[in-house]
Write a protein that holds these residues in place. Sequence first.
Motif, short mmCIF file in Angstrom:
data_model
loop_
_atom_site.label_atom_id
_atom_site.label_comp_id
_atom_site.label_asym_id
_atom_site.label_seq_id
_atom_site.Cartn_x
_atom_site.Cartn_y
_atom_site.Cartn_z
N SER A 134 0.74 -1.12 -0.03
CA SER A 134 0.17 0.05 0.02
C SER A 134 0.70 1.33 0.09
O SER A 134 0.83 2.10 0.69
CB SER A 134 -0.90 0.01 1.12
OG SER A 134 -1.73 -1.11 1.25
N TYR A 135 1.63 1.54 -0.87
CA TYR A 135 2.56 2.53 -1.43
C TYR A 135 2.51 2.78 -2.75
O TYR A 135 1.97 1.90 -3.51
CB TYR A 135 4.00 2.31 -0.87
CG TYR A 135 3.97 1.84 0.60
CD1 TYR A 135 3.94 2.95 1.60
CD2 TYR A 135 4.12 0.65 1.03
CE1 TYR A 135 4.03 2.55 3.00
CE2 TYR A 135 4.06 0.23 2.40
CZ TYR A 135 3.99 1.08 3.34
OH TYR A 135 3.96 0.73 4.50
N THR A 151 5.54 6.59 1.02
CA THR A 151 4.74 7.41 1.79
C THR A 151 4.49 7.00 2.94
O THR A 151 5.11 6.07 3.57
CB THR A 151 3.30 7.56 1.01
OG1 THR A 151 2.84 6.26 0.69
CG2 THR A 151 3.20 8.15 -0.22
N ASN A 187 -2.71 -2.67 -4.77
CA ASN A 187 -2.76 -1.60 -3.81
C ASN A 187 -4.03 -1.88 -2.82
O ASN A 187 -4.95 -2.75 -3.10
CB ASN A 187 -3.29 -0.30 -4.36
CG ASN A 187 -3.07 0.97 -3.55
OD1 ASN A 187 -4.01 1.67 -3.07
ND2 ASN A 187 -1.87 1.40 -3.08
N ASP A 188 -4.11 -1.33 -1.44
CA ASP A 188 -5.11 -1.77 -0.68
C ASP A 188 -6.47 -1.03 -0.86
O ASP A 188 -7.41 -1.93 -0.76
CB ASP A 188 -4.85 -1.00 1.03
CG ASP A 188 -4.34 0.36 0.93
OD1 ASP A 188 -4.25 0.86 -0.21
OD2 ASP A 188 -4.17 0.83 1.97
N THR A 189 -6.74 0.01 -1.82
CA THR A 189 -7.73 0.48 -2.32
C THR A 189 -8.41 -0.51 -3.12
O THR A 189 -9.63 -0.73 -3.25
CB THR A 189 -7.53 1.71 -3.02
OG1 THR A 189 -6.45 1.92 -4.09
CG2 THR A 189 -7.34 2.90 -1.98
N GLY A 219 -2.97 6.43 5.80
CA GLY A 219 -3.05 7.31 4.51
C GLY A 219 -4.24 7.28 3.85
O GLY A 219 -5.33 6.99 4.45
N GLU A 235 -3.94 7.01 -6.50
CA GLU A 235 -2.89 7.69 -5.53
C GLU A 235 -3.37 9.05 -5.33
O GLU A 235 -2.43 10.06 -5.69
CB GLU A 235 -1.23 7.49 -5.99
CG GLU A 235 -0.67 5.88 -6.16
CD GLU A 235 -0.62 5.53 -4.61
OE1 GLU A 235 -0.30 6.62 -3.81
OE2 GLU A 235 -0.62 4.27 -4.28
N GLN A 265 2.09 14.33 -1.81
CA GLN A 265 1.19 13.65 -0.87
C GLN A 265 0.29 15.24 -0.28
O GLN A 265 0.09 15.06 0.85
CB GLN A 265 1.57 12.90 0.39
CG GLN A 265 2.20 11.57 -0.37
CD GLN A 265 1.40 10.64 -1.06
OE1 GLN A 265 1.55 10.70 -2.58
NE2 GLN A 265 0.46 9.92 -0.62
C1 GLC Z 1 -0.95 5.97 0.73
C2 GLC Z 1 -0.21 5.27 -0.22
C3 GLC Z 1 -1.13 4.50 -1.00
C4 GLC Z 1 -2.06 3.89 -0.19
C5 GLC Z 1 -2.63 4.87 0.86
C6 GLC Z 1 -3.64 4.18 1.91
O1 GLC Z 1 -1.41 6.91 0.22
O2 GLC Z 1 0.74 5.71 -0.95
O3 GLC Z 1 -0.74 3.63 -1.85
O4 GLC Z 1 -3.43 3.33 -0.68
O5 GLC Z 1 -1.58 5.39 1.49
O6 GLC Z 1 -3.22 3.04 2.63
#
Ligand code: GLC
Length: 436
Positions: A134-135, A151, A187-189, A219, A235, A265
């Motif tokens: 999740s980055y 991040t 990614n987590d989303t 995040g 992102e 960010q």
């Molecule tokens: C940060 C990360 C992103 C992730 C979010 C929630 O924004 O860059 O990839 O989805 O955090 O964890």
Amino acid sequence: MTPMADADDALIARFDAPASALDSIARDLTRQMARGLVGEPSSLKMLQTFTRQPSGRERGRVVVVDWGGTKARAGLVELGGDGAVRMVAEEALTFSEADKRGAPEPVFDLIARAVGRVARAQGVAVAPLAFIYSYPARLERIDRAVALGSTKGWALKGLEGQDVAGLLAAALRRAGLERIRVAAVANDTVATLMLQSYRARGRDAGARPADVGLILGTGTNLAADLGPAGIRNLESGNFDGVAAVEIPYDAALDREVDEPPPGAQRFEKMVSGHYLGEILRRALLDLGPPWRGSSALATPFALDSAHLSRIAADRTAGLDDVDALLRGLGAASTAAERRGVRALGAAIARRAARLVGTALVGTLRFLDGELADRRTIAVDGSLWGGYPGFEALARESLVDLVGGERAARIVTAYVKDSTSAGAAVIAAVAATQRSE
Ligand code: GLC
């Protein structure tokens, strides 16, 4: 009114986010989505995900890794094939500040060893693994993801440019787990979106899948199903069109935090759990005594969003729990001062929630300019789930921006602890894609 209260009120009013400002932010986000998609300069990366909506019939056992904050998790998930998911086993790991700034390999080794413990305890020797990273990462295939800048306070040396799925596979080999194969990275989303779709379609094959996945925790970020362009990771934490509501605290925080670097960010720095407590801390120091006397409050990131949630949840007349929390930080306070802290915290959270609603409107308008259809937003994260009334605050901004009738067509579904379960769905979809 006392002069103190006037000062408080003026400070609190700076966190207002009026509808006209939010509307221009939403329109900028829609435009930046379009630019990001065609590779023009944009603060939104619109990253490809190489997955597609599940049917709801996916089944099987998947080893999962969820790494996205101070904690990581290794687990084993079973998909029932009818929208059902079972977390068979799970182990959490915590990282130190030193881990976050060192070489990547030791971090991947810690994760691989946790995978080993879970797999051995469950008697699993051969299995697909889904890795939620999740980055920011640019996927080149479902099982290859090149790390972009970090991040949420991470700064691993030399990680950028490396394939994180490959790094995990190498660590699994070092741990003697070569038959646990990294089958998917996401990614987590995307995991949140996919889990919501899997559950809905598992119950009713004709159900509409989720349109958007939103994380609001340490995040913040969005994924959206853009139809022909596929499911994309925006992102959105990096969205930079925030000038209309930015105040000097935001500019100072952006300048003074070195990871992620100034300019990066920007949206996340005003909205997510990693930063809201820090905004409150900075604003409190400006209120003067008694806050300046507390050495704990002089420390960056001494307040986090769990503190903010706790402050908002205190319903006692004297704000006793706020008192306890502040005393823990070395600050004695009067009831009136505590009311000031509480109002300030509420204003910071409210602005964050309104910005989240704004980002949703900007994203949904990209899908459908008129917002004519019903849309489902799958949401997970500690701030959304933990801050009292956060959803209602976000919905207020939806109504402000698109009116009550359209806002009613925007449905939010809170999918708690969605990451590992969503990871398993992504791996199962990848298996179907491979066999086609
Ligand atoms: C940060 C990360 C992103 C992730 C979010 C929630 O924004 O860059 O990839 O989805 O955090 O964890």
